[in-house]
Design a protein around this motif. Structure first.
Motif, PDB file in Angstrom:
ATOM      1  N   GLY A 238       0.627  -1.268  -0.044  1.00 11.38           N
ATOM      2  CA  GLY A 238       0.009  -0.004  -0.173  1.00 11.38           C
ATOM      3  C   GLY A 238       0.761   1.136  -0.050  1.00 11.38           C
ATOM      4  N   LEU A 239       2.136   1.105   0.146  1.00 12.54           N
ATOM      5  CA  LEU A 239       2.843   2.396   0.533  1.00 12.54           C
ATOM      6  C   LEU A 239       3.691   2.662  -0.731  1.00 12.54           C
ATOM      7  CD1 LEU A 239       4.358   2.127   4.171  1.00 12.54           C
ATOM      8  CD2 LEU A 239       2.385   3.643   3.044  1.00 12.54           C
ATOM      9  N   GLY A 240       3.698   1.537  -1.840  1.00 18.00           N
ATOM     10  CA  GLY A 240       4.527   1.526  -3.063  1.00 18.00           C
ATOM     11  C   GLY A 240       5.622   0.914  -3.044  1.00 18.00           C
ATOM     12  N   VAL A 241       5.977   0.020  -1.899  1.00 15.99           N
ATOM     13  CA  VAL A 241       7.189  -0.539  -1.651  1.00 15.99           C
ATOM     14  C   VAL A 241       7.027  -2.108  -2.231  1.00 15.99           C
ATOM     15  CG1 VAL A 241       8.888  -1.395   0.215  1.00 15.99           C
ATOM     16  CG2 VAL A 241       7.614   0.866   0.485  1.00 15.99           C
ATOM     17  N   ILE A 242       8.033  -2.481  -2.599  1.00 13.88           N
ATOM     18  CA  ILE A 242       8.098  -3.975  -3.387  1.00 13.88           C
ATOM     19  C   ILE A 242       9.215  -4.635  -2.461  1.00 13.88           C
ATOM     20  CG2 ILE A 242       8.713  -5.491  -5.163  1.00 13.88           C
ATOM     21  CD1 ILE A 242       8.031  -2.994  -7.239  1.00 13.88           C
ATOM     22  N   SER A 243       9.006  -5.621  -1.530  1.00 15.43           N
ATOM     23  CA  SER A 243       9.792  -6.455  -1.045  1.00 15.43           C
ATOM     24  C   SER A 243      10.537  -7.543  -1.970  1.00 15.43           C
ATOM     25  CB  SER A 243       9.345  -7.053   0.261  1.00 15.43           C
ATOM     26  OG  SER A 243       8.659  -6.100   0.951  1.00 15.43           O
ATOM     27  N   TYR A 244      11.936  -7.480  -1.823  1.00 15.97           N
ATOM     28  CA  TYR A 244      12.520  -8.414  -2.834  1.00 15.97           C
ATOM     29  C   TYR A 244      13.030  -9.637  -2.167  1.00 15.97           C
ATOM     30  CZ  TYR A 244      12.906  -4.535  -6.253  1.00 15.97           C
ATOM     31  OH  TYR A 244      12.708  -3.623  -7.209  1.00 15.97           O
ATOM     32  N   ASP A 245      12.921  -9.805  -0.990  1.00 12.40           N
ATOM     33  CA  ASP A 245      13.251 -11.155  -0.112  1.00 12.40           C
ATOM     34  C   ASP A 245      14.627 -11.640  -0.347  1.00 12.40           C
ATOM     35  OD1 ASP A 245      10.544 -11.577   0.776  1.00 12.40           O
ATOM     36  OD2 ASP A 245      10.283 -12.852  -1.050  1.00 12.40           O
ATOM     37  N   THR A 246      15.525 -10.291  -0.506  1.00 11.78           N
ATOM     38  CA  THR A 246      16.820 -10.372  -0.748  1.00 11.78           C
ATOM     39  C   THR A 246      17.501  -9.593   0.214  1.00 11.78           C
ATOM     40  OG1 THR A 246      16.529 -10.662  -3.059  1.00 11.78           O
ATOM     41  CG2 THR A 246      18.707  -9.956  -2.416  1.00 11.78           C
ATOM     42  N   ILE A 247      18.629 -10.031   0.877  1.00 12.24           N
ATOM     43  CA  ILE A 247      19.395  -9.342   1.875  1.00 12.24           C
ATOM     44  C   ILE A 247      20.787  -8.436   1.440  1.00 12.24           C
ATOM     45  CG2 ILE A 247      20.362  -9.643   4.297  1.00 12.24           C
ATOM     46  CD1 ILE A 247      17.371  -9.806   4.352  1.00 12.24           C
ATOM     47  N   LEU A 248      20.878  -7.351   2.044  1.00 12.68           N
ATOM     48  CA  LEU A 248      22.237  -6.970   1.631  1.00 12.68           C
ATOM     49  C   LEU A 248      23.045  -6.755   3.003  1.00 12.68           C
ATOM     50  CD1 LEU A 248      23.756  -4.780  -0.118  1.00 12.68           C
ATOM     51  CD2 LEU A 248      22.735  -3.026   1.179  1.00 12.68           C
ATOM     52  N   ASP A 249      24.454  -6.904   2.904  1.00 12.96           N
ATOM     53  CA  ASP A 249      25.293  -6.838   3.599  1.00 12.96           C
ATOM     54  C   ASP A 249      26.435  -6.039   3.307  1.00 12.96           C
ATOM     55  OD1 ASP A 249      24.714  -8.624   6.146  1.00 12.96           O
ATOM     56  OD2 ASP A 249      24.261  -9.835   4.328  1.00 12.96           O
ATOM     57  N   ALA A 250      27.103  -5.118   3.782  1.00 11.68           N
ATOM     58  CA  ALA A 250      27.992  -4.207   3.146  1.00 11.68           C
ATOM     59  C   ALA A 250      29.009  -3.570   4.179  1.00 11.68           C
ATOM     60  CB  ALA A 250      27.502  -2.976   2.171  1.00 11.68           C
ATOM     61  N   ALA A 251      30.273  -3.326   3.734  1.00 13.84           N
ATOM     62  CA  ALA A 251      31.162  -2.706   4.565  1.00 13.84           C
ATOM     63  C   ALA A 251      31.648  -1.284   3.703  1.00 13.84           C
ATOM     64  CB  ALA A 251      32.605  -3.339   4.899  1.00 13.84           C
ATOM     65  N   ILE A 252      31.639  -0.031   4.299  1.00 11.32           N
ATOM     66  CA  ILE A 252      32.167   0.968   3.279  1.00 11.32           C
ATOM     67  C   ILE A 252      33.215   1.704   4.187  1.00 11.32           C
ATOM     68  CG2 ILE A 252      31.296   3.380   2.809  1.00 11.32           C
ATOM     69  CD1 ILE A 252      28.509   2.332   2.692  1.00 11.32           C
ATOM     70  N   ARG A 253      34.545   2.171   3.514  1.00 13.67           N
ATOM     71  CA  ARG A 253      35.330   2.698   4.125  1.00 13.67           C
ATOM     72  C   ARG A 253      35.726   4.012   3.135  1.00 13.67           C
ATOM     73  NH1 ARG A 253      36.737  -2.079   2.849  1.00 13.67           N
ATOM     74  NH2 ARG A 253      37.975  -1.582   1.018  1.00 13.67           N
ATOM     75  N   GLN A 254      36.021   5.137   3.955  1.00 15.59           N
ATOM     76  CA  GLN A 254      36.094   6.395   3.368  1.00 15.59           C
ATOM     77  C   GLN A 254      37.265   7.174   4.000  1.00 15.59           C
ATOM     78  OE1 GLN A 254      31.853   8.195   2.082  1.00 15.59           O
ATOM     79  NE2 GLN A 254      31.810   7.560   4.105  1.00 15.59           N
ATOM     80  N   GLN A 255      37.889   8.132   3.340  1.00 15.82           N
ATOM     81  CA  GLN A 255      38.703   9.215   3.655  1.00 15.82           C
ATOM     82  C   GLN A 255      38.054  10.574   3.964  1.00 15.82           C
ATOM     83  OE1 GLN A 255      41.361   9.748   0.402  1.00 15.82           O
ATOM     84  NE2 GLN A 255      42.903   7.933   0.962  1.00 15.82           N
ATOM     85  N   THR A 256      38.423  10.989   5.180  1.00 14.29           N
ATOM     86  CA  THR A 256      37.897  12.106   5.721  1.00 14.29           C
ATOM     87  C   THR A 256      38.984  13.241   5.952  1.00 14.29           C
ATOM     88  OG1 THR A 256      36.531  10.792   7.157  1.00 14.29           O
ATOM     89  CG2 THR A 256      36.751  13.015   7.873  1.00 14.29           C
ATOM     90  N   GLU A 257      38.301  14.599   5.501  1.00 11.97           N
ATOM     91  CA  GLU A 257      39.066  15.823   5.533  1.00 11.97           C
ATOM     92  C   GLU A 257      38.241  16.789   6.503  1.00 11.97           C
ATOM     93  OE1 GLU A 257      40.152  17.548   1.482  1.00 11.97           O
ATOM     94  OE2 GLU A 257      38.685  16.049   1.074  1.00 11.97           O
ATOM     95  N   ARG A 258      38.910  17.679   7.119  1.00 12.71           N
ATOM     96  CA  ARG A 258      37.917  18.236   8.290  1.00 12.71           C
ATOM     97  C   ARG A 258      38.519  19.803   8.179  1.00 12.71           C
ATOM     98  NH1 ARG A 258      38.224  13.580  10.967  1.00 12.71           N
ATOM     99  NH2 ARG A 258      36.374  13.050  12.375  1.00 12.71           N
ATOM    100  N   ILE A 259      37.665  20.787   8.543  1.00 10.97           N
ATOM    101  CA  ILE A 259      37.761  22.146   8.431  1.00 10.97           C
ATOM    102  C   ILE A 259      37.173  22.656   9.822  1.00 10.97           C
ATOM    103  CG2 ILE A 259      37.199  24.203   7.426  1.00 10.97           C
ATOM    104  CD1 ILE A 259      37.200  23.246   4.683  1.00 10.97           C
TER     105      ILE A 259
END
Length: 489
Positions: A238-259
């Motif tokens: 009813g919300l327009g969402v389609i469930s895919y019965d598929t699971i995601l696992d992920a690991a993300i690595r990033q570089q960081t700059e600061r000001i």
């Protein structure tokens, strides 16, 4: 030379004004207002100082930015303000971060079968340098859906094609998606979309919200859709969402700059307790050495019009308003940093205001002011969005200024600091002559905006800016008075 330019006569008195600058004190009440020529001379002094090469383009986090902050504190004190942050502090410190993708591993599982993705995955999350995503259900959306419902993607990973990304990206945070997996059809689409994430964008370090984004190459997109399989053809809920019965696992690595940077905030206390506050603001930052190619003879962005002129008009407007005595309401004077990086100084103030935002009855932003000549009408950027329109029109009428509509309302309303406050429910507008002179404004935008030529090497038109200064002094008096503007929000 037209009236209003930084002329030889204006600059002739500049050295005398500079000599007095070190011993300026809070001005006493004055019996008459200054002439436009006197206002122009004051604006010329401040614009010339702030856009001098020694300020190195006023870049946040750089020595030129630190020098600008010190200069502003001296000027705030000189016009009679007191520190408004914490216990006697002028600076509202905050940290900006920018994260750029470094690497990622991605696995999708349906039933007992898993597929590893990673061939050129571009992964980004603005809130954290390292992100681990585990056991996230993959979902899609009905192609006919125009808008994502709030929280409809909570703790799920949304699969979205790159072609659909522009339509739904602004809604992803409200839908509360934990991750967005972007599929691409070909190498051209992949490279074009990659540019949205590979460079990163500056944001407040305190902002940990937002979804993780995983951009897949065409090859990985094909592998993902093969693993999802026939689920993609299922009917949405009813919300327009389609469930895919598929699971995601992920690991993300990033570089960081600061000001590390800061807003400068001053206050003139009102005479009536609990009467609220009036806010006036302008951004002090500019781009530093980022206006031209490395081999250009001039790479420095001095930012004379954008926005040394706004700071100059703010300072003189406040000085003139307070010269007639204190207001009933508090006056908050805010010089924001990091406007050029995405209105981030305004965001920092709105997240941690020195007074509660609902107590601010009127706000006035000043940006890119020194463009139009004397006699130019006034535009209100934000007209129709606040209860301030009548009062602005009355003050303008008394000062002999005409208020006119602008073709630039839709184009620039969300591109200036006032938008942050307006979005938060604070009635905030940008009032001035610059947007009323369409030819002059478009000429500046086409020739000098964010270029090394935005400096004082050539005369700058100050006629409209001087009139805008007197107008804003009157606006502060009007909206700061319970007699002329009694209504509280």
């Amino acid at each position: 030379m037209q009236a209003g330019a930084i002329t030889r006569s204006a600059l002739a008195g500049l050295s005398a004004l500079l000599l007095l600058g070190g011993c300026v004190t809070a001005p006493p009440p004055v019996a008459r207002g200054p002439s436009l020529d006197e206002v122009e001379a004051t604006l010329a002094r401040d614009i010339t100082q702030l856009s001098d090469d020694s300020f190195a383009g006023r870049k946040p986090g750089a020595p030129g930015g630190e020098k600008t902050q010190g200069w502003l504190i001296d000027r705030f004190a000189a016009i009679g303000l007191e520190p408004a942050v914490g216990e006697g502090d002028w600076t509202q410190d905050f940290t900006l971060v920018r994260r750029t993708p470094e690497g990622a591993s991605v696995q999708v599982t349906r039933g007992e079968r898993s597929t590893t993705l990673g061939e050129g995955v571009v992964a980004a999350h603005e809130g954290f340098a390292q992100v681990d995503l585990a056991d996230l259900p993959l979902v899609g959306i009905d192609p006919e859906l125009e808008a994502l419902a709030p929280n409809s993607m909570a703790n799920r990973a949304l699969v979205l094609s790159a072609s659909d990304l522009p339509r739904h990206r602004a809604q992803v945070d409200g839908a509360n998606a934990k991750a967005v997996v972007i599929t691409t059809a070909d190498a051209t689409e992949f490279e074009r979309t990659k540019g949205l994430f590979a460079r990163g964008r500056w944001h407040l370090e305190s902002d940990r919200s937002g979804a993780a984004y995983l951009l897949l190459s065409p090859e990985d997109s094909t592998r993902l859709m093969a693993r999802i399989g026939a689920n993609a053809d299922r009917s949405p809920d009813g919300l327009g969402v389609i469930s895919y019965d598929t699971i995601l696992d992920a690991a993300i690595r990033q570089q960081t700059e600061r000001i590390e940077t800061a807003n400068i905030v001053g206050r003139a206390r009102g005479t009536v307790d609990d009467a609220g506050a009036v806010l006036i603001l302008a951004h002090w930052d500019h781009l530093g050495e980022a206006c031209a190619s490395p081999d250009s003879p001039d790479r420095l962005c001095n930012g004379a019009v954008d926005n040394a002129s706004g700071i100059a008009v703010m300072l003189e407007s406040v000085r003139l308003a307070l010269a007639e005595g204190p207001l009933d309401r508090d006056l908050i004077v805010l010089a924001t940093s990091a406007e050029e990086l995405g209105l981030l100084g305004a965001e920092a103030f709105a997240a941690d205001p020195v007074v509660p935002l609902p107590t601010i009855v009127a706000g006035f932003n000043l940006d890119t002011v020194a463009i139009a000549p004397r006699g130019t009408p006034v535009v209100v950027l934000g007209a129709g969005e606040t209860p301030l329109d009548y009062g602005i029109s009355e003050v303008a009428r008394i000062r002999g200024r005409e208020v006119v509509a602008s073709d630039f309302q839709d184009q620039f309303l969300r591109r200036q600091d006032g938008w942050v406050f307006l979005r938060e429910g604070v009635p905030t507008v940008l009032v001035g002559s610059a947007l009323a002179d369409k030819e002059a404004f478009e000429s500046f935008m086409g020739e000098d905006y964010h270029r090394p030529t935005d400096d004082t090497a050539d005369p700058i038109e100050l006629g409209g800016a001087a009139e805008d200064t007197l107008l804003h002094a009157a606006l502060l008096r009007y909206f700061g008075s319970l007699r002329t503007y009694p209504g509280a929000r």
